[in-house]
Motif scaffolding. Structure first.
Motif, short mmCIF file in Angstrom:
data_model
loop_
_atom_site.label_atom_id
_atom_site.label_comp_id
_atom_site.label_asym_id
_atom_site.label_seq_id
_atom_site.Cartn_x
_atom_site.Cartn_y
_atom_site.Cartn_z
N LYS A 154 47.71 31.62 22.28
CA LYS A 154 47.86 32.73 21.33
C LYS A 154 48.78 33.82 21.88
O LYS A 154 49.11 34.76 21.17
N LYS A 155 49.18 33.71 23.13
CA LYS A 155 49.96 34.75 23.80
C LYS A 155 51.41 34.32 23.99
O LYS A 155 51.71 33.13 24.08
N PRO A 156 52.31 35.29 24.11
CA PRO A 156 53.71 34.95 24.36
C PRO A 156 53.92 34.22 25.69
O PRO A 156 54.93 33.58 25.89
N VAL A 157 52.95 34.30 26.57
CA VAL A 157 53.05 33.63 27.88
C VAL A 157 52.30 32.30 27.86
O VAL A 157 51.77 31.87 28.88
N PHE A 158 52.29 31.64 26.72
CA PHE A 158 51.53 30.41 26.54
C PHE A 158 51.88 29.31 27.54
O PHE A 158 51.09 28.43 27.80
N HIS A 159 53.09 29.37 28.12
CA HIS A 159 53.51 28.33 29.05
C HIS A 159 52.90 28.48 30.45
O HIS A 159 53.02 27.60 31.28
N TYR A 160 52.22 29.62 30.72
CA TYR A 160 51.47 29.78 31.96
C TYR A 160 50.09 29.18 31.77
O TYR A 160 49.36 29.58 30.86
N TYR A 161 49.73 28.28 32.60
CA TYR A 161 48.41 27.65 32.55
C TYR A 161 48.04 27.14 31.16
O TYR A 161 47.02 27.56 30.58
N PRO A 162 48.83 26.24 30.56
CA PRO A 162 48.49 25.69 29.23
C PRO A 162 47.06 25.15 29.22
O PRO A 162 46.60 24.56 30.19
N GLY A 163 46.37 25.40 28.13
CA GLY A 163 44.99 24.95 27.97
C GLY A 163 43.96 25.88 28.58
O GLY A 163 42.76 25.62 28.51
N SER A 164 44.41 27.00 29.18
CA SER A 164 43.46 27.93 29.80
C SER A 164 43.05 29.04 28.84
O SER A 164 43.58 29.18 27.74
N ILE A 165 42.10 29.83 29.30
CA ILE A 165 41.58 30.98 28.55
C ILE A 165 42.00 32.25 29.29
O ILE A 165 41.99 32.29 30.52
N VAL A 166 42.36 33.29 28.53
CA VAL A 166 42.69 34.59 29.12
C VAL A 166 41.81 35.65 28.49
O VAL A 166 41.44 35.56 27.32
N LEU A 167 41.48 36.65 29.27
CA LEU A 167 40.73 37.79 28.76
C LEU A 167 41.73 38.72 28.08
O LEU A 167 42.64 39.24 28.72
N SER A 168 41.58 38.89 26.78
CA SER A 168 42.50 39.72 25.98
C SER A 168 41.85 41.06 25.68
O SER A 168 40.72 41.10 25.20
N LEU A 169 42.56 42.13 25.99
CA LEU A 169 42.05 43.47 25.73
C LEU A 169 43.12 44.29 25.02
O LEU A 169 44.30 44.05 25.18
#
Length: 134
Positions: free
Chosen positions: A62-77
């Motif tokens: 969902k983020k513009p940096v989707f190519h970093y760690y594909p398939g991972s989860i990020v904490l969005s604030l």
């Protein structure tokens, strides 16, 4: 309120915010275009320090940096305020809320708590999102 960093004191108790490229100049009692930083007696204060309007564990895709760690989860604030006026903004209600009037709908999350929150949610990283990141 917390005294802001990235600002300059000017004559007649004005301040210039240096956080974004708009470089808002505020007289005593005024806020910049984002309505999140205000001049109090010739010093610039942030009204939104640690005030989060949105917190979610999101797929990195969902983020513009989707190519970093594909398939991972990020904490969005995110928080209130924005210096952009994007026509199709999906987050207009928070991005253009007036923090000088109210912090309604926010929760305080101190920055030092973010790594633990990310680990608890099995996130690979933290993304400041939902409004303009500066």
């Amino acid at each position: 309120m917390k005294e802001a960093i990235l600002y300059a004191k000017l004559e007649d108790e004005k301040v210039r915010c240096d956080l974004c490229p708009r470089y808002c100049v505020a007289k005593k009692g005024q806020a910049g275009i984002c309505k999140t930083r205000v001049n109090v007696d010739g010093k610039l204060f942030t009204l939104i320090y640690a005030a989060c309007s949105s917190v979610a564990a999101d797929p990195i895709e969902k983020k513009p940096v989707f190519h970093y760690y594909p398939g991972s989860i990020v904490l969005s604030l995110g928080t209130l305020g924005c210096n952009f006026k994007c026509i199709h903004c999906q987050n207009w209600h928070v991005a253009h809320a007036d923090a000088t009037q109210s912090l309604k709908g926010t929760q305080e999350i101190p920055p030092e708590r973010l790594p633990l929150l990310a680990i608890q949610n099995r996130c690979k990283g933290v993304a400041w999102t939902y409004n303009e990141p500066t």
